[in-house]
Scaffold this motif. Structure first.
Motif, PDB file in Angstrom:
ATOM      1  N   GLY A  67      68.493 107.268  64.186  1.00 30.85           N
ATOM      2  CA  GLY A  67      67.581 107.489  65.259  1.00 30.85           C
ATOM      3  C   GLY A  67      67.765 108.663  65.953  1.00 30.85           C
ATOM      4  N   LYS A  68      68.955 109.141  66.115  1.00 30.81           N
ATOM      5  CA  LYS A  68      69.292 110.552  66.875  1.00 30.81           C
ATOM      6  C   LYS A  68      68.911 111.804  65.947  1.00 30.81           C
ATOM      7  CE  LYS A  68      73.033 108.721  69.595  1.00 30.81           C
ATOM      8  NZ  LYS A  68      74.442 108.828  69.627  1.00 30.81           N
ATOM      9  N   ALA A  69      69.005 111.687  64.743  1.00 30.09           N
ATOM     10  CA  ALA A  69      68.618 112.456  63.716  1.00 30.09           C
ATOM     11  C   ALA A  69      66.924 112.800  63.798  1.00 30.09           C
ATOM     12  CB  ALA A  69      68.828 112.104  62.249  1.00 30.09           C
ATOM     13  N   VAL A  70      66.286 111.549  64.199  1.00 28.93           N
ATOM     14  CA  VAL A  70      64.654 111.629  64.092  1.00 28.93           C
ATOM     15  C   VAL A  70      64.334 112.363  65.408  1.00 28.93           C
ATOM     16  CG1 VAL A  70      62.768 110.393  64.457  1.00 28.93           C
ATOM     17  CG2 VAL A  70      64.337 109.638  62.844  1.00 28.93           C
ATOM     18  N   ILE A  71      65.141 112.344  66.513  1.00 26.30           N
ATOM     19  CA  ILE A  71      64.926 112.997  67.720  1.00 26.30           C
ATOM     20  C   ILE A  71      65.271 114.578  67.481  1.00 26.30           C
ATOM     21  CG2 ILE A  71      65.725 113.607  70.111  1.00 26.30           C
ATOM     22  CD1 ILE A  71      66.480 110.410  70.233  1.00 26.30           C
ATOM     23  N   PHE A  72      66.125 114.651  66.795  1.00 25.78           N
ATOM     24  CA  PHE A  72      66.299 116.207  66.457  1.00 25.78           C
ATOM     25  C   PHE A  72      65.100 116.745  65.678  1.00 25.78           C
ATOM     26  CE2 PHE A  72      68.306 119.387  63.585  1.00 25.78           C
ATOM     27  CZ  PHE A  72      68.858 120.416  64.598  1.00 25.78           C
ATOM     28  N   GLN A  73      65.023 116.287  64.605  1.00 29.68           N
ATOM     29  CA  GLN A  73      63.786 116.531  63.916  1.00 29.68           C
ATOM     30  C   GLN A  73      62.416 116.521  64.782  1.00 29.68           C
ATOM     31  OE1 GLN A  73      64.221 118.092  60.803  1.00 29.68           O
ATOM     32  NE2 GLN A  73      62.283 118.954  61.275  1.00 29.68           N
ATOM     33  N   MET A  74      62.104 115.762  65.337  1.00 28.72           N
ATOM     34  CA  MET A  74      61.069 115.869  66.491  1.00 28.72           C
ATOM     35  C   MET A  74      61.081 116.920  67.457  1.00 28.72           C
ATOM     36  SD  MET A  74      60.561 111.768  67.463  1.00 28.72           S
ATOM     37  CE  MET A  74      59.388 112.077  68.707  1.00 28.72           C
ATOM     38  N   ALA A  75      62.214 117.215  67.757  1.00 26.23           N
ATOM     39  CA  ALA A  75      62.471 118.452  68.694  1.00 26.23           C
ATOM     40  C   ALA A  75      62.049 119.674  67.906  1.00 26.23           C
ATOM     41  CB  ALA A  75      63.779 118.553  69.410  1.00 26.23           C
ATOM     42  N   ARG A  76      62.761 119.810  66.625  1.00 23.02           N
ATOM     43  CA  ARG A  76      62.199 120.943  65.995  1.00 23.02           C
ATOM     44  C   ARG A  76      60.875 121.222  65.814  1.00 23.02           C
ATOM     45  NH1 ARG A  76      66.283 124.533  66.370  1.00 23.02           N
ATOM     46  NH2 ARG A  76      68.378 124.173  65.340  1.00 23.02           N
ATOM     47  N   LYS A 108      62.172 124.887  73.272  1.00 23.22           N
ATOM     48  CA  LYS A 108      62.473 126.158  72.093  1.00 23.22           C
ATOM     49  C   LYS A 108      63.750 126.776  72.877  1.00 23.22           C
ATOM     50  CE  LYS A 108      60.317 129.503  69.285  1.00 23.22           C
ATOM     51  NZ  LYS A 108      59.145 130.061  68.936  1.00 23.22           N
ATOM     52  N   LEU A 109      63.649 127.055  74.298  1.00 25.85           N
ATOM     53  CA  LEU A 109      64.835 127.803  74.883  1.00 25.85           C
ATOM     54  C   LEU A 109      66.100 126.940  74.733  1.00 25.85           C
ATOM     55  CD1 LEU A 109      65.975 130.088  76.207  1.00 25.85           C
ATOM     56  CD2 LEU A 109      65.200 129.098  78.531  1.00 25.85           C
ATOM     57  N   TYR A 110      65.792 125.545  74.969  1.00 29.75           N
ATOM     58  CA  TYR A 110      67.328 125.033  74.957  1.00 29.75           C
ATOM     59  C   TYR A 110      67.834 124.740  73.497  1.00 29.75           C
ATOM     60  CZ  TYR A 110      70.211 120.949  75.768  1.00 29.75           C
ATOM     61  OH  TYR A 110      71.296 120.255  75.775  1.00 29.75           O
ATOM     62  N   LEU A 111      66.786 124.384  72.740  1.00 30.84           N
ATOM     63  CA  LEU A 111      67.397 124.490  71.364  1.00 30.84           C
ATOM     64  C   LEU A 111      68.073 125.681  70.742  1.00 30.84           C
ATOM     65  CD1 LEU A 111      64.276 122.741  69.351  1.00 30.84           C
ATOM     66  CD2 LEU A 111      67.018 121.597  69.800  1.00 30.84           C
ATOM     67  N   SER A 112      67.456 127.014  71.079  1.00 31.60           N
ATOM     68  CA  SER A 112      67.981 128.327  70.749  1.00 31.60           C
ATOM     69  C   SER A 112      69.394 128.364  71.406  1.00 31.60           C
ATOM     70  CB  SER A 112      67.085 129.542  71.364  1.00 31.60           C
ATOM     71  OG  SER A 112      67.645 130.578  71.315  1.00 31.60           O
ATOM     72  N   GLN A 113      69.722 128.019  72.585  1.00 31.98           N
ATOM     73  CA  GLN A 113      70.894 128.018  73.325  1.00 31.98           C
ATOM     74  C   GLN A 113      71.848 127.172  72.683  1.00 31.98           C
ATOM     75  OE1 GLN A 113      69.602 126.971  77.316  1.00 31.98           O
ATOM     76  NE2 GLN A 113      69.099 129.145  77.958  1.00 31.98           N
ATOM     77  N   GLN A 114      71.234 126.042  72.251  1.00 34.64           N
ATOM     78  CA  GLN A 114      72.484 125.200  71.609  1.00 34.64           C
ATOM     79  C   GLN A 114      72.695 125.807  70.172  1.00 34.64           C
ATOM     80  OE1 GLN A 114      73.083 123.584  74.477  1.00 34.64           O
ATOM     81  NE2 GLN A 114      73.685 121.751  73.080  1.00 34.64           N
ATOM     82  N   ASP A 115      71.727 126.304  69.629  1.00 36.04           N
ATOM     83  CA  ASP A 115      72.038 126.746  68.259  1.00 36.04           C
ATOM     84  C   ASP A 115      73.297 127.943  68.342  1.00 36.04           C
ATOM     85  OD1 ASP A 115      70.319 125.312  66.554  1.00 36.04           O
ATOM     86  OD2 ASP A 115      68.753 126.803  66.995  1.00 36.04           O
ATOM     87  N   GLU A 116      72.897 128.711  69.355  1.00 32.59           N
ATOM     88  CA  GLU A 116      73.992 129.837  69.600  1.00 32.59           C
ATOM     89  C   GLU A 116      75.489 129.247  69.981  1.00 32.59           C
ATOM     90  OE1 GLU A 116      75.653 133.335  69.754  1.00 32.59           O
ATOM     91  OE2 GLU A 116      73.493 132.911  68.913  1.00 32.59           O
ATOM     92  N   LYS A 117      75.373 128.273  70.869  1.00 37.05           N
ATOM     93  CA  LYS A 117      76.582 127.447  71.050  1.00 37.05           C
ATOM     94  C   LYS A 117      77.120 126.941  69.866  1.00 37.05           C
ATOM     95  CE  LYS A 117      78.483 123.789  74.165  1.00 37.05           C
ATOM     96  NZ  LYS A 117      77.965 122.943  75.173  1.00 37.05           N
ATOM     97  N   ALA A 118      76.341 126.286  68.928  1.00 34.99           N
ATOM     98  CA  ALA A 118      76.840 125.722  67.502  1.00 34.99           C
ATOM     99  C   ALA A 118      77.543 126.709  66.866  1.00 34.99           C
ATOM    100  CB  ALA A 118      75.768 124.994  67.028  1.00 34.99           C
TER     101      ALA A 118
END
Length: 304
Positions: A67-76, A108-118
């Protein structure tokens, strides 16, 4: 999944879905495209609002990894929106579009920040792993050198004996294997016993090992010279004498276009101390022989 499903990501995804789709059919299509089960979407009753459905959906999705993977894909998927067709042809379309664009922009900004952190965390992890592996490799190298030195030290009481000679021969080829220097164990050619050979930097050296109590003399040098002279032009000889050499032997090994290099215990212990690799020992003496015609270079002059 590189990005963690945080409460903030869930909140932003929820808001982006809520603001991007106002018609029930449009939201249904998005949910089905996001791998929400058809049974779940079909159970959406007419008296339930979009918020009711999304509240129920996001609470359920958070309970499993799938389910968390689905949330992540929805966010993308939501963050990649550039148009909002479902928000057209409303009396307040301008306001709806502004709210949806704001929600998607924040997601989008949050995902970008999290991508950089990852990425940063991945790089740190990879760096730490490289450092750990390098440290282990160095430690293994030091441990192996200590074992080699311990074995050589233990053989000192056997100097001058046949047993000691055999053990020293075995030890020397362990050293070459440790240093990853191409070598060949003892063999016979044309009735002559050869203690083996090694190849380094394109040159093959016949090996002569002496584990005697007395220094090696001119006779031993002449014997190795004779063996080398019967080989191909690019062949040289290395003698390793645990007790060193007489002055006459050093003189006999040296000279114009010498084909010999002679090594003693001090060179072996220089390597075992970690000060220099055994390959560098060979290179340094070879260079000295080429420049001076002298087959022997004491370790006190290695930096000279």
């Amino acid at each position: 999944m590189a990005i963690k499903i945080t409460p903030r990501l869930i909140e932003l995804t929820y808001e982006a879905a809520l603001k991007s789709y106002w018609r029930r059919n449009a939201l249904r299509k998005f949910l089905l495209a996001s791998n929400i089960s058809n049974n779940f979407v079909a159970a959406w009753s007419d008296d339930e609002s979009k918020r009711d459905l999304l509240d129920h959906l996001f609470q359920k999705l958070q309970t499993t990894d799938k389910g968390k993977a689905v949330i992540f894909q929805m966010a993308r998927n939501l963050s990649e929106q550039s148009t909002f067709p479902d928000l057209c042809n409303w009396e307040d379309s301008t306001i709806k579009l502004q709210e949806a664009q704001k929600a998607v922009r924040e997601l989008k900004l949050y995902l970008s920040q999290q991508d950089e952190k990852a990425r940063s965390e991945k790089e740190r992890t990879e760096t730490h792993e490289r450092v750990r592996l390098d440290r282990e490799r160095i430690q293994r190298s030091l441990t192996d050198k200590k074992k080699l030195q311990q074995l050589l030290d233990e053989m000192h009481s056997l100097v001058g004996t046949q047993e000691g000679g055999y053990k020293f021969e075995e030890w020397f080829y362990q050293l070459l294997e440790f240093c990853e220097i191409q070598n060949r164990r003892p063999y016979k050619t044309n009735g002559r016993q050869i203690d083996g050979s090694l190849t380094y930097e394109g040159t093959t050296y016949l090996v002569e090992l002496k584990f005697t109590k007395v220094q090696s003399g001119a006779q031993e040098i002449d014997s190795l010279k004779s063996k080398v002279n019967n080989m191909a032009d690019n062949t040289m000889g290395i003698m390793v004498s645990i007790s060193g050499y007489s002055s006459v032997a050093i003189s006999e090994a040296s000279g114009s276009k010498t084909t010999l290099m002679i090594i003693d215990a001090s060179h072996l212990y220089l390597f075992l101390s970690g000060a220099i690799s055994f390959g560098e020992v060979i290179s340094r003496i070879r260079r000295h022989a080429s420049q001076t015609g002298e087959a022997y270079l004491p370790i006190s002059k290695f930096n000279g």
